[in-house]
Design a protein around this motif. Structure first.
Motif, mmCIF file in Angstrom:
data_model
loop_
_atom_site.group_PDB
_atom_site.id
_atom_site.type_symbol
_atom_site.label_atom_id
_atom_site.label_comp_id
_atom_site.label_asym_id
_atom_site.label_seq_id
_atom_site.Cartn_x
_atom_site.Cartn_y
_atom_site.Cartn_z
ATOM 1 N N ILE A 205 7.456 1.807 -7.963
ATOM 2 C CA ILE A 205 6.445 0.761 -7.807
ATOM 3 C C ILE A 205 5.853 0.804 -6.404
ATOM 4 O O ILE A 205 4.639 0.638 -6.221
ATOM 5 C CB ILE A 205 7.052 -0.622 -8.113
ATOM 6 N N ALA A 206 6.694 1.026 -5.398
ATOM 7 C CA ALA A 206 6.208 1.110 -4.017
ATOM 8 C C ALA A 206 5.185 2.222 -3.864
ATOM 9 O O ALA A 206 4.134 2.046 -3.219
ATOM 10 C CB ALA A 206 7.379 1.324 -3.061
ATOM 11 N N ALA A 207 5.468 3.383 -4.449
ATOM 12 C CA ALA A 207 4.537 4.502 -4.355
ATOM 13 C C ALA A 207 3.239 4.210 -5.095
ATOM 14 O O ALA A 207 2.145 4.545 -4.621
ATOM 15 C CB ALA A 207 5.194 5.763 -4.910
ATOM 16 N N ALA A 208 3.340 3.556 -6.250
ATOM 17 C CA ALA A 208 2.159 3.289 -7.066
ATOM 18 C C ALA A 208 1.282 2.176 -6.499
ATOM 19 O O ALA A 208 0.071 2.135 -6.769
ATOM 20 C CB ALA A 208 2.584 2.934 -8.490
ATOM 21 N N THR A 209 1.865 1.260 -5.729
ATOM 22 C CA THR A 209 1.093 0.128 -5.197
ATOM 23 C C THR A 209 0.700 0.316 -3.738
ATOM 24 O O THR A 209 -0.025 -0.513 -3.187
ATOM 25 C CB THR A 209 1.898 -1.180 -5.319
ATOM 26 N N ASP A 210 1.175 1.378 -3.117
ATOM 27 C CA ASP A 210 0.891 1.603 -1.700
ATOM 28 C C ASP A 210 -0.614 1.677 -1.450
ATOM 29 O O ASP A 210 -1.319 2.477 -2.067
ATOM 30 C CB ASP A 210 1.552 2.900 -1.232
ATOM 31 N N GLY A 211 -1.101 0.820 -0.565
ATOM 32 C CA GLY A 211 -2.516 0.821 -0.208
ATOM 33 C C GLY A 211 -3.410 -0.002 -1.106
ATOM 34 O O GLY A 211 -4.606 -0.156 -0.813
ATOM 35 N N LEU A 212 -2.869 -0.550 -2.206
ATOM 36 C CA LEU A 212 -3.711 -1.377 -3.076
ATOM 37 C C LEU A 212 -4.101 -2.658 -2.342
ATOM 38 O O LEU A 212 -3.263 -3.300 -1.707
ATOM 39 C CB LEU A 212 -2.961 -1.743 -4.357
ATOM 40 N N PRO A 213 -5.372 -3.058 -2.428
ATOM 41 C CA PRO A 213 -5.799 -4.260 -1.691
ATOM 42 C C PRO A 213 -5.069 -5.517 -2.136
ATOM 43 O O PRO A 213 -4.900 -6.445 -1.348
ATOM 44 C CB PRO A 213 -7.301 -4.342 -1.998
ATOM 45 N N GLU A 214 -4.625 -5.562 -3.392
ATOM 46 C CA GLU A 214 -3.915 -6.742 -3.880
ATOM 47 C C GLU A 214 -2.627 -6.993 -3.110
ATOM 48 O O GLU A 214 -2.171 -8.133 -3.013
ATOM 49 C CB GLU A 214 -3.589 -6.587 -5.371
ATOM 50 N N MET A 215 -2.039 -5.932 -2.566
ATOM 51 C CA MET A 215 -0.770 -6.068 -1.860
ATOM 52 C C MET A 215 -0.942 -6.602 -0.446
ATOM 53 O O MET A 215 0.014 -7.014 0.193
ATOM 54 C CB MET A 215 -0.045 -4.723 -1.804
ATOM 55 N N ARG A 216 -2.148 -6.576 0.062
ATOM 56 C CA ARG A 216 -2.502 -7.152 1.363
ATOM 57 C C ARG A 216 -1.594 -6.685 2.504
ATOM 58 O O ARG A 216 -1.264 -7.445 3.414
ATOM 59 C CB ARG A 216 -2.516 -8.681 1.279
ATOM 60 N N GLY A 217 -1.170 -5.434 2.434
ATOM 61 C CA GLY A 217 -0.402 -4.852 3.525
ATOM 62 C C GLY A 217 1.009 -5.377 3.678
ATOM 63 O O GLY A 217 1.659 -5.099 4.685
ATOM 64 N N LEU A 218 1.523 -6.100 2.687
ATOM 65 C CA LEU A 218 2.869 -6.672 2.759
ATOM 66 C C LEU A 218 3.903 -5.681 2.225
ATOM 67 O O LEU A 218 3.546 -4.681 1.598
ATOM 68 C CB LEU A 218 2.917 -7.973 1.959
ATOM 69 N N PRO A 219 5.190 -5.913 2.481
ATOM 70 C CA PRO A 219 6.212 -4.990 1.985
ATOM 71 C C PRO A 219 6.133 -4.805 0.475
ATOM 72 O O PRO A 219 5.681 -5.684 -0.263
ATOM 73 C CB PRO A 219 7.517 -5.676 2.394
#
Length: 330
Positions: A205-219
């Motif tokens: 999941i970390a690899a797939a969500t890395d850089g997605l704007p929805e994650m807003r740069g959070l862990p």
């Protein structure tokens, strides 16, 4: 004669089994006008203290630390530190902090039945249940609003194939994964197997969500395994790292899970959600209200649990100690 280089007084509590270590002194004054700015200052200048305060030989991988800081907008301020990441909000830690404040006399029946706490994620409110003898019983936390970040997110996991998850924010990001379809049993005898599989899912999941704007740069999202035991009732186990899981049901994770149930129509807004840990100790959650969070519906959830004092003392750093910075086995 022993040469002491530094000393850190502390109080330890556990909330449904998960530890909170409140550091009462020894940390240099932090710069910033908000708790978030002070957290960033700690990260920039004093990150090395995390290992000293939390890890072996003073602690262990699962230890969570809380550093009290001043707040201009709330009664108290707090920074949450852990082995691998900085936390925006920590539900079990806030409940543990309330217990520590009661032990030190900073709060009491005379000061009232609530206080506000500024966290890096925002201001939360704690309601206090004082007992007849003046001791503190259960604590209820109104968390920052929870909301859906990624719905029906699909990710390929090595050895498992494709899994689908809802990823929600409630001070941190959480990926909801039902345990039964994976053949997992959420109890103390199966912790190692659950950690191994959960960490594999979290990495994917970390690899797939890395850089997605929805994650807003959070862990990256942690994996919240849940085993539904009936309407509004589940057992939960949160996977944080290959050697770390939340012993409690996870306070902020419980808020995220309740928000998911409300969004999915599996729970009514007037119902209570009961989430228990792998030892059967529960948190309960209820909906306070709904808000608009950057164009999506936010759910302000109140989570209730209890904390217990386990230790009080002082951590010493002796000059010449080769392991004063702490260590972890992974």
């Amino acid at each position: 004669m022993i040469g002491i280089a530094a000393a850190f007084p502390y109080i330890d509590t556990h909330t449904a089994g998960h530890p909170t270590r409140v550091i009462l002194g020894g940390v240099p004054k932090l710069k910033g006008d908000s708790v978030l700015e002070m957290r960033r200052d700690f990260e920039a200048r004093f990150d090395h203290l995390r290992g000293t305060l939390l890890h072996e030989p003073h602690g262990h991988a699962a230890m969570v630390g809380l550093i009290p800081v001043p707040s201009a907008v709330a009664d108290f301020g707090a920074i949450f530190i852990s082995s691998y990441v900085y936390l925006g909000m920590c539900g079990h830690g806030t409940i543990g902090y309330a217990k520590t404040l009661a032990l030190t006399g900073a709060i009491s029946p005379a000061t009232g039945d609530s206080f506000t706490l500024e966290t890096p994620a925002g201001i939360v409110t704690a309601w206090l249940e004082w007992q007849a003898d003046g001791s503190l019983g259960a604590v209820s936390i109104r968390n920052v609003p929870a909301y859906m970040g990624l719905r029906d997110f699909e990710v390929e996991v090595e050895g498992l194939g494709k899994i689908r998850t809802d990823i929600l924010y409630s001070g941190m990001w959480y990926a909801m994964v039902p345990s039964a379809p994976l053949g997992l049993t959420l109890d103390a005898e199966n912790v190692s197997a659950n950690l191994a599989l959960g960490w594999k899912i979290k990495q994917a999941i970390a690899a797939a969500t890395d850089g997605l704007p929805e994650m807003r740069g959070l862990p990256a999202p942690s994996v919240l395994f849940h085993d539904d035991l009936g309407r509004g009732h589940a057992r939960q186990m949160l996977i944080l790292a290959p050697n770390k899981f939340d012993r409690s049901p996870c306070g902020t994770g419980t808020c995220a899970r309740m928000a998911q149930l409300l969004i999915r129509g599996a729970l009514e807004e007037t119902e209570t959600y009961r989430a228990e840990n792998i030892l059967g100790v529960p948190f309960t959650a209820t909906l306070a209200d709904k808000t608009d969070e950057q164009g999506v519906t936010g759910y302000s959830v109140i989570v209730r649990g209890g904390a217990y004092v386990t230790a009080q003392g002082t951590l010493f750093l002796e000059r010449g100690d080769p392991l004063s910075g702490g260590f972890l086995g992974r």
